[in-house]
Design an enzyme around this catalytic site. Structure first.
Site, short mmCIF file in Angstrom:
data_model
loop_
_atom_site.label_atom_id
_atom_site.label_comp_id
_atom_site.label_asym_id
_atom_site.label_seq_id
_atom_site.Cartn_x
_atom_site.Cartn_y
_atom_site.Cartn_z
CD GLU A 28 -2.20 1.38 2.85
OE1 GLU A 28 -2.58 2.53 3.34
OE2 GLU A 28 -2.74 0.21 3.31
CD GLU A 45 -2.86 7.69 6.15
OE1 GLU A 45 -4.01 7.08 6.55
OE2 GLU A 45 -2.00 6.95 6.17
#
Length: 114
Positions: A70, A75
């Site tokens: 991933e 974020e």
């Protein structure tokens, strides 16, 4: 906990300390094997928000998360007044990128930069 949710609003009918949070997942139809990914996004601000832009595998050729990897392009926390214990910002002023991989949840590894 929820009484009624529509496309525009949620009305609480349970605990007073549970905030109405909705989430979304957008998937692209394109597949990227090599190259550059460029994203232009306006991120929301507000408590309980966690805007993120991830790249996930199309199929889990090496197994479930995190075996097939991933990539977190970005974020952040949407909180405007969130701070770490030392007083530095942990909210909208801070974002990070991370690569997740490893043999499983127990042996999960990640490398990232703020």
């Amino acid at each position: 906990i929820w009484g009624k949710c529509t496309n525009w609003d949620c009305h609480r009918s349970g605990w007073n300390d549970v905030h109405p949070i909705m989430s979304a997942l957008l998937r692209s139809n394109g597949h990227i094997k090599y190259g550059k990914v460029e994203v232009v996004a306006q991120l929301p601000k507000g408590d309980w928000l966690w805007p993120a832009i991830w790249m996930m595998p199309v199929d889990n050729a090496y197994g479930g998360w995190p075996r097939s990897g991933e990539i977190d392009i970005m974020e952040a926390c949407g909180n405007q007044h969130l701070t770490f214990h030392d007083g530095s910002s942990a909210g909208v002023d801070l974002d990070h990128a991370t690569i997740h991989y490893g043999p499983g949840r127990e042996g999960h590894k990640s490398h990232g930069q703020t």
